[in-house]
Design a protein around this motif. Sequence first.
Motif, PDB file in Angstrom:
ATOM      1  N   GLU A   1       0.023   0.094  -6.944  1.00  0.00           N
ATOM      2  CA  GLU A   1       1.097  -0.902  -6.960  1.00  0.00           C
ATOM      3  C   GLU A   1       2.030  -0.684  -8.149  1.00  0.00           C
ATOM      4  O   GLU A   1       3.255  -0.777  -8.020  1.00  0.00           O
ATOM      5  N   ALA A   2       1.445  -0.378  -9.317  1.00  0.00           N
ATOM      6  CA  ALA A   2       2.273  -0.149 -10.507  1.00  0.00           C
ATOM      7  C   ALA A   2       3.132   1.099 -10.335  1.00  0.00           C
ATOM      8  O   ALA A   2       4.316   1.111 -10.684  1.00  0.00           O
ATOM      9  N   GLY A   3       2.537   2.151  -9.780  1.00  0.00           N
ATOM     10  CA  GLY A   3       3.275   3.394  -9.607  1.00  0.00           C
ATOM     11  C   GLY A   3       4.411   3.290  -8.619  1.00  0.00           C
ATOM     12  O   GLY A   3       5.391   4.037  -8.703  1.00  0.00           O
ATOM     13  N   LEU A   4       4.294   2.356  -7.670  1.00  0.00           N
ATOM     14  CA  LEU A   4       5.331   2.193  -6.648  1.00  0.00           C
ATOM     15  C   LEU A   4       6.118   0.896  -6.820  1.00  0.00           C
ATOM     16  O   LEU A   4       6.839   0.484  -5.911  1.00  0.00           O
ATOM     17  N   SER A   5       6.008   0.286  -7.998  1.00  0.00           N
ATOM     18  CA  SER A   5       6.699  -0.986  -8.219  1.00  0.00           C
ATOM     19  C   SER A   5       8.213  -0.830  -8.115  1.00  0.00           C
ATOM     20  O   SER A   5       8.919  -1.767  -7.738  1.00  0.00           O
ATOM     21  N   HIS A   6       8.719   0.363  -8.429  1.00  0.00           N
ATOM     22  CA  HIS A   6      10.162   0.587  -8.349  1.00  0.00           C
ATOM     23  C   HIS A   6      10.653   0.620  -6.909  1.00  0.00           C
ATOM     24  O   HIS A   6      11.848   0.450  -6.647  1.00  0.00           O
ATOM     25  N   ALA A   7       9.733   0.849  -5.950  1.00  0.00           N
ATOM     26  CA  ALA A   7      10.129   0.983  -4.550  1.00  0.00           C
ATOM     27  C   ALA A   7       9.919  -0.298  -3.751  1.00  0.00           C
ATOM     28  O   ALA A   7      10.314  -0.372  -2.584  1.00  0.00           O
ATOM     29  N   GLY A   8       9.294  -1.306  -4.363  1.00  0.00           N
ATOM     30  CA  GLY A   8       9.071  -2.568  -3.664  1.00  0.00           C
ATOM     31  C   GLY A   8       8.138  -2.445  -2.474  1.00  0.00           C
ATOM     32  O   GLY A   8       8.318  -3.129  -1.458  1.00  0.00           O
ATOM     33  N   CYS A   9       7.140  -1.575  -2.585  1.00  0.00           N
ATOM     34  CA  CYS A   9       6.239  -1.317  -1.459  1.00  0.00           C
ATOM     35  C   CYS A   9       5.151  -2.382  -1.346  1.00  0.00           C
ATOM     36  O   CYS A   9       4.735  -2.976  -2.340  1.00  0.00           O
ATOM     37  N   ASP A  10       4.693  -2.569  -0.127  1.00  0.00           N
ATOM     38  CA  ASP A  10       3.509  -3.390   0.120  1.00  0.00           C
ATOM     39  C   ASP A  10       2.298  -2.477   0.005  1.00  0.00           C
ATOM     40  O   ASP A  10       2.030  -1.661   0.888  1.00  0.00           O
ATOM     41  N   CYS A  11       1.586  -2.595  -1.112  1.00  0.00           N
ATOM     42  CA  CYS A  11       0.403  -1.762  -1.353  1.00  0.00           C
ATOM     43  C   CYS A  11      -0.861  -2.610  -1.327  1.00  0.00           C
ATOM     44  O   CYS A  11      -1.846  -2.302  -2.010  1.00  0.00           O
ATOM     45  N   GLY A  12      -0.820  -3.684  -0.557  1.00  0.00           N
ATOM     46  CA  GLY A  12      -1.948  -4.596  -0.513  1.00  0.00           C
ATOM     47  C   GLY A  12      -3.188  -3.971   0.112  1.00  0.00           C
ATOM     48  O   GLY A  12      -3.139  -2.903   0.735  1.00  0.00           O
ATOM     49  N   PHE A  13      -4.297  -4.677  -0.047  1.00  0.00           N
ATOM     50  CA  PHE A  13      -5.573  -4.152   0.430  1.00  0.00           C
ATOM     51  C   PHE A  13      -5.546  -3.910   1.935  1.00  0.00           C
ATOM     52  O   PHE A  13      -6.132  -2.939   2.425  1.00  0.00           O
ATOM     53  N   GLN A  14      -4.863  -4.774   2.681  1.00  0.00           N
ATOM     54  CA  GLN A  14      -4.830  -4.604   4.132  1.00  0.00           C
ATOM     55  C   GLN A  14      -4.156  -3.288   4.526  1.00  0.00           C
ATOM     56  O   GLN A  14      -4.591  -2.622   5.464  1.00  0.00           O
ATOM     57  N   VAL A  15      -3.100  -2.916   3.808  1.00  0.00           N
ATOM     58  CA  VAL A  15      -2.420  -1.650   4.102  1.00  0.00           C
ATOM     59  C   VAL A  15      -3.335  -0.479   3.772  1.00  0.00           C
ATOM     60  O   VAL A  15      -3.476   0.469   4.559  1.00  0.00           O
ATOM     61  N   LEU A  16      -3.995  -0.546   2.617  1.00  0.00           N
ATOM     62  CA  LEU A  16      -4.904   0.530   2.223  1.00  0.00           C
ATOM     63  C   LEU A  16      -6.085   0.623   3.188  1.00  0.00           C
ATOM     64  O   LEU A  16      -6.484   1.725   3.599  1.00  0.00           O
ATOM     65  N   ALA A  17      -6.627  -0.533   3.556  1.00  0.00           N
ATOM     66  CA  ALA A  17      -7.759  -0.535   4.483  1.00  0.00           C
ATOM     67  C   ALA A  17      -7.345   0.001   5.848  1.00  0.00           C
ATOM     68  O   ALA A  17      -8.129   0.682   6.533  1.00  0.00           O
ATOM     69  N   GLY A  18      -6.104  -0.300   6.255  1.00  0.00           N
ATOM     70  CA  GLY A  18      -5.614   0.225   7.522  1.00  0.00           C
ATOM     71  C   GLY A  18      -5.519   1.742   7.513  1.00  0.00           C
ATOM     72  O   GLY A  18      -5.857   2.406   8.502  1.00  0.00           O
ATOM     73  N   LEU A  19      -5.070   2.311   6.406  1.00  0.00           N
ATOM     74  CA  LEU A  19      -5.007   3.768   6.287  1.00  0.00           C
ATOM     75  C   LEU A  19      -6.412   4.373   6.286  1.00  0.00           C
ATOM     76  O   LEU A  19      -6.639   5.453   6.843  1.00  0.00           O
ATOM     77  N   ARG A  20      -7.338   3.652   5.675  1.00  0.00           N
ATOM     78  CA  ARG A  20      -8.725   4.125   5.678  1.00  0.00           C
ATOM     79  C   ARG A  20      -9.300   4.084   7.095  1.00  0.00           C
ATOM     80  O   ARG A  20      -9.981   5.024   7.535  1.00  0.00           O
ATOM     81  N   GLN A  21      -9.000   3.021   7.815  1.00  0.00           N
ATOM     82  CA  GLN A  21      -9.520   2.884   9.174  1.00  0.00           C
ATOM     83  C   GLN A  21      -8.986   3.988  10.087  1.00  0.00           C
ATOM     84  O   GLN A  21      -9.673   4.428  11.011  1.00  0.00           O
ATOM     85  N   ARG A  22      -7.790   4.458   9.794  1.00  0.00           N
ATOM     86  CA  ARG A  22      -7.193   5.532  10.602  1.00  0.00           C
ATOM     87  C   ARG A  22      -7.615   6.915  10.119  1.00  0.00           C
ATOM     88  O   ARG A  22      -7.115   7.931  10.595  1.00  0.00           O
ATOM     89  N   GLY A  23      -8.500   6.955   9.138  1.00  0.00           N
ATOM     90  CA  GLY A  23      -9.046   8.227   8.683  1.00  0.00           C
ATOM     91  C   GLY A  23      -8.172   8.975   7.702  1.00  0.00           C
ATOM     92  O   GLY A  23      -8.390  10.170   7.470  1.00  0.00           O
ATOM     93  N   LEU A  24      -7.198   8.283   7.088  1.00  0.00           N
ATOM     94  CA  LEU A  24      -6.292   8.956   6.158  1.00  0.00           C
ATOM     95  C   LEU A  24      -6.684   8.738   4.702  1.00  0.00           C
ATOM     96  O   LEU A  24      -6.262   9.501   3.832  1.00  0.00           O
ATOM     97  N   LEU A  25      -7.460   7.696   4.433  1.00  0.00           N
ATOM     98  CA  LEU A  25      -7.926   7.414   3.079  1.00  0.00           C
ATOM     99  C   LEU A  25      -9.433   7.199   3.082  1.00  0.00           C
ATOM    100  O   LEU A  25     -10.031   6.870   4.105  1.00  0.00           O
ATOM    101  N   ARG A  26     -10.024   7.375   1.925  1.00  0.00           N
ATOM    102  CA  ARG A  26     -11.397   6.962   1.672  1.00  0.00           C
ATOM    103  C   ARG A  26     -11.401   6.274   0.313  1.00  0.00           C
ATOM    104  O   ARG A  26     -10.444   6.409  -0.464  1.00  0.00           O
ATOM    105  N   CYS A  27     -12.439   5.519   0.018  1.00  0.00           N
ATOM    106  CA  CYS A  27     -12.478   4.836  -1.272  1.00  0.00           C
ATOM    107  C   CYS A  27     -13.866   4.927  -1.871  1.00  0.00           C
ATOM    108  O   CYS A  27     -14.864   5.120  -1.165  1.00  0.00           O
ATOM    109  N   GLU A  28     -13.908   4.816  -3.188  1.00  0.00           N
ATOM    110  CA  GLU A  28     -15.163   4.844  -3.930  1.00  0.00           C
ATOM    111  C   GLU A  28     -15.194   3.658  -4.878  1.00  0.00           C
ATOM    112  O   GLU A  28     -14.163   3.272  -5.440  1.00  0.00           O
TER     113      GLU A  28
END
Length: 330
Positions: free
Chosen positions: A228-255
Amino acid sequence: MNTEARFDPREFRATLGTFTTGVTIITARGADGLPVGVTANSFNSVSLDPPMVLWSLARNARSLEAFQQSGHFAVHILSAGQEDLSNRFAKSGADKFTGVACSEGAGGAPLLDDCSARLQCRTSFVYEGGDHLIFVGEVVAFDRSGLPPLVFQAGRYAVATRKAASLSSGSLDAGWSEDHLPYLLGRAYFQVYFRIREHVRADGLSDDEYFILSTLAVRDGRTQAEIEAGLSHAGCDCGFQVLAGLRQRGLLRCEDGTGDLRWFLSDEGRRRTLHLIAAAKAIESEVLAGLGEWDAVALKNLLKQLVLSTDPGLPDLWSPPPAATTGAEA
């Protein structure tokens, strides 16, 4: 206006500095066979027929005798990326040619690579000019690369750019015009990113998702707060739901290492992100080619200056990662 016969030398130098020049390195080979070279912005043309140029060297320069004895010299008009080379040859006494790629030109003068242009000259005349000697040479060979030149103005390096044509005529009564900086930046961004967005949409991603994936391609293993801090200049929605959605589609993983989830590109996420970045770089190359190399260098330089001069303290996307421990994959 200062019209006195005697005046402040520093003010005189500053006044001369308002005249924008290119930057050159002049090289020659002394009678002892050793190469010499100096940085100079006193270079100028003299004649087209015969082709002649001039430059000047201080009487107290260590290399003066070598240039006087040589009979030939080479003028290198430096390109925009040769600032370090200019600084190297501006220093006195150092072995300036160590590690510098060069070939041999007329009269044995070293020829440096990657310059905007080079002129090989036979010394025709040497004139006295106050505390300098003026070398006039006949050009016996020359070449140019098309690279944008390095520029010097008011004691600082600069880059040259062409004046842009007007986008439209007139302005609004409220005082707005085509020169309004936010408008220019916003319109330029839209027109360039519009072409990139076509690839993003074709890959089934939103703008926010593309920015998140691109940020993790720069440095993996960021927390949600860091994204969120790194993309604050772009006004992006970097919420957990967006991240979890990318994970569900197999594009992200988390630790989960220290209580904060850290997000990583999956193999598939990295493959697709790099594909999109390659498309974006290709579009960037096309856009910059339309500007021409000179203006492309100037544009990026000015944008970097604007970012630095207006930075409210945004985090650097390319900063090194903080020390962190990782745990089990979630």
